[in-house]
Design an enzyme around this catalytic site. Structure first.
Site, PDB file in Angstrom:
ATOM      1  N   LYS A 184     -19.338 -15.263   4.128  1.00 59.01           N
ATOM      2  CA  LYS A 184     -20.722 -14.924   4.146  1.00 59.01           C
ATOM      3  C   LYS A 184     -21.451 -14.321   2.951  1.00 59.01           C
ATOM      4  O   LYS A 184     -21.000 -13.846   2.474  1.00 59.01           O
ATOM      5  CB  LYS A 184     -20.647 -13.830   5.222  1.00 59.01           C
ATOM      6  CG  LYS A 184     -20.194 -14.100   6.713  1.00 59.01           C
ATOM      7  CD  LYS A 184     -20.094 -12.960   7.623  1.00 59.01           C
ATOM      8  CE  LYS A 184     -21.426 -12.279   7.767  1.00 59.01           C
ATOM      9  NZ  LYS A 184     -21.240 -11.149   8.887  1.00 59.01           N
ATOM     10  N   GLY A 224      -8.837  -7.475  -0.649  1.00 60.42           N
ATOM     11  CA  GLY A 224      -8.992  -8.245   0.521  1.00 60.42           C
ATOM     12  C   GLY A 224      -8.114  -9.589   0.542  1.00 60.42           C
ATOM     13  O   GLY A 224      -6.934  -9.538   0.210  1.00 60.42           O
ATOM     14  N   GLY A 251     -13.297  -3.772   0.929  1.00 61.02           N
ATOM     15  CA  GLY A 251     -14.660  -3.437   1.246  1.00 61.02           C
ATOM     16  C   GLY A 251     -14.993  -2.204   0.302  1.00 61.02           C
ATOM     17  O   GLY A 251     -16.291  -2.444  -0.241  1.00 61.02           O
ATOM     18  N   ARG A 285       0.736  -1.227   0.050  1.00 61.38           N
ATOM     19  CA  ARG A 285       0.065   0.028   0.141  1.00 61.38           C
ATOM     20  C   ARG A 285       0.810   1.326   0.124  1.00 61.38           C
ATOM     21  O   ARG A 285       0.528   2.362  -0.394  1.00 61.38           O
ATOM     22  CB  ARG A 285      -0.920  -0.113   1.162  1.00 61.38           C
ATOM     23  CG  ARG A 285      -1.967  -0.796   1.162  1.00 61.38           C
ATOM     24  CD  ARG A 285      -3.153  -1.095   2.343  1.00 61.38           C
ATOM     25  NE  ARG A 285      -4.373  -1.851   1.952  1.00 61.38           N
ATOM     26  CZ  ARG A 285      -4.954  -2.153   2.969  1.00 61.38           C
ATOM     27  NH1 ARG A 285      -4.905  -1.746   4.014  1.00 61.38           N
ATOM     28  NH2 ARG A 285      -6.252  -2.837   2.490  1.00 61.38           N
TER      29      ARG A 285
END
Length: 399
Positions: free
Chosen positions: A199, A352, A375, A37
């Site tokens: 999920k 992610g 996200g 990053r």
């Protein structure tokens, strides 16, 4: 995204420019453990330095919850940023206090200072007006280059650009928006999306928005067991979101109507416990033992998904196929990663865990784009106008 102001729209000469970067990197023993990053933030910072701007970089690190936590201080990040830039980067010991103001005031053209962790101040996550005022007072122009934080309505993301003009997108943010927009607006076909993770509730918005846009949707990870349960399969002790069963049935029906084919695993790796060294075996997806839980997709599934990917011209992958952190349950994720890397088309990794997996396997250079925001990329692909991007657009229209 053509209405979002860009770095080329900013004349940085003689300005003190606040740059919101995403330097939320892992630290180990007081040093940066993974500088992806930081290196991704370099083009924008270097552009501003070369133009003679005084550069004030802002970032968060971890979740200190509005308190000063020594292990989340940004001094090691400043050190690594300076090494990559080839010059010293001053690290302020506070966010908007006396030390930050003094170091910003002392900046010469081309110099860089990094403010302390934004989330040490509770006003950051609350988008507190007073905190946003204090941040904005440190500069006279603003650049958002933190795609990974642009889905957060935080002070440094939305509050500052409301107070400073010009406010523009940096090179990293601009590249992320352009890449993801290409997926939604003009994908070359066949367009295949691979969605995994724990999920299904985290991916429902993305699935809805991609139906009719993607030709095939390959499902893996624990989320596949909710789809299986929705179809009446026995899934043993696998993770199932009971409140999403009707939604999964609805999505399967909508996919058929929209012309998107949803593929579920043909076989899965089941274990007798959620443990790295648990006894495990591969079984057909429609014959899972009662007291076993699925922790990865099996080799038949990897082969089937690889065959689909071989013909794809556009690929999006977000979410691992299993518990890839444990070697016994990493084969599915590795197999899909290698199939994506071998695809002769435009390939995007949606941040992610998928980004972590592709880097661990040394395949990052073999895909077209690895997103820096998990996200944020998910919300963008859901069709959400990210707050940080909306703030830039709003500032441009009002200015």
């Amino acid at each position: 995204m053509s209405d979002v102001p860009r770095l080329s729209d900013l004349d940085p000469v003689g300005r003190t420019v606040l740059v919101r970067s995403d330097l939320n990197v892992p630290l180990k023993d007081g040093e940066v453990a993974d500088d992806l990053r930081i290196s991704s933030s370099l083009p924008t910072i270097q552009h501003l330095r070369d133009a003679g701007a005084r550069v004030v970089v802002m970032s968060h690190l971890g979740r200190p919850k509005g308190e000063v936590v020594d292990e989340y201080r940004l001094a090691p990040v400043a050190t690594r940023l300076g090494q990559l830039l080839g010059g010293r980067v001053e690290a302020a010991s506070d966010v908007v206090g006396d030390d930050a103001r003094a170091k910003v005031a002392a900046l010469e053209p081309g110099e860089v200072v990094l403010l302390e962790n934004l989330r040490f101040d509770p006003g950051e996550t609350k988008n507190d007006p007073d905190f946003a005022d204090a941040l904005a007072s440190l500069g006279d122009a603003y650049v958002n280059d933190a795609f990974g934080s642009s889905h957060r309505a935080h002070a440094s993301v939305v509050g500052v650009p409301e107070r400073l003009s010009p406010a523009v997108a940096g090179e990293l943010l601009d590249a992320e928006l352009g890449t993801l927009s290409r997926l939604l607006e003009a994908p070359e076909r066949p367009f295949v999306a691979i969605l995994g993770g724990a999920k299904v509730s985290d991916k429902i918005g993305v699935i809805r928005n991609l139906l009719g846009t993607v030709d095939e949707l390959l499902v893996g990870g624990a989320m596949c067991f909710t789809f299986f349960a929705a179809q009446g399969y026995r899934v043993g002790t696998s993770r199932v979101e009971e409140d999403q069963l009707d939604t999964c049935r609805e999505l399967l029906g909508q996919a058929e109507s929209a012309g998107t084919r949803i593929l579920l695993p043909a076989d899965v790796v089941v274990a007798d416990a959620f443990e790295a060294d648990a006894a495990h075996e591969t079984v057909p997806a429609d014959a899972m033992p009662e007291q076993r839980m699925g922790l990865d997709v099996g080799p038949q599934t990897v082969a089937a998904y690889a065959a689909v990917l071989a013909d794809a011209r556009t690929v999006l992958w977000n979410g691992p196929m299993g518990v890839f952190e444990w070697p016994a349950f990493a084969a599915g994720t590795e197999g899909v990663a290698r199939a994506v890397a071998a695809t002769d088309g435009f390939t995007v990794i949606g941040g992610g865990d998928s980004a972590a997996a592709i880097r661990q396997l040394g395949l990052a250079e073999q895909v077209s784009h690895v997103s820096t925001g998990g996200g944020a990329s998910l919300e963008f692909l859901e069709g959400v106008d990210l707050p940080g991007v909306a703030a830039l657009r709003k500032g441009a229209s009002s200015g």
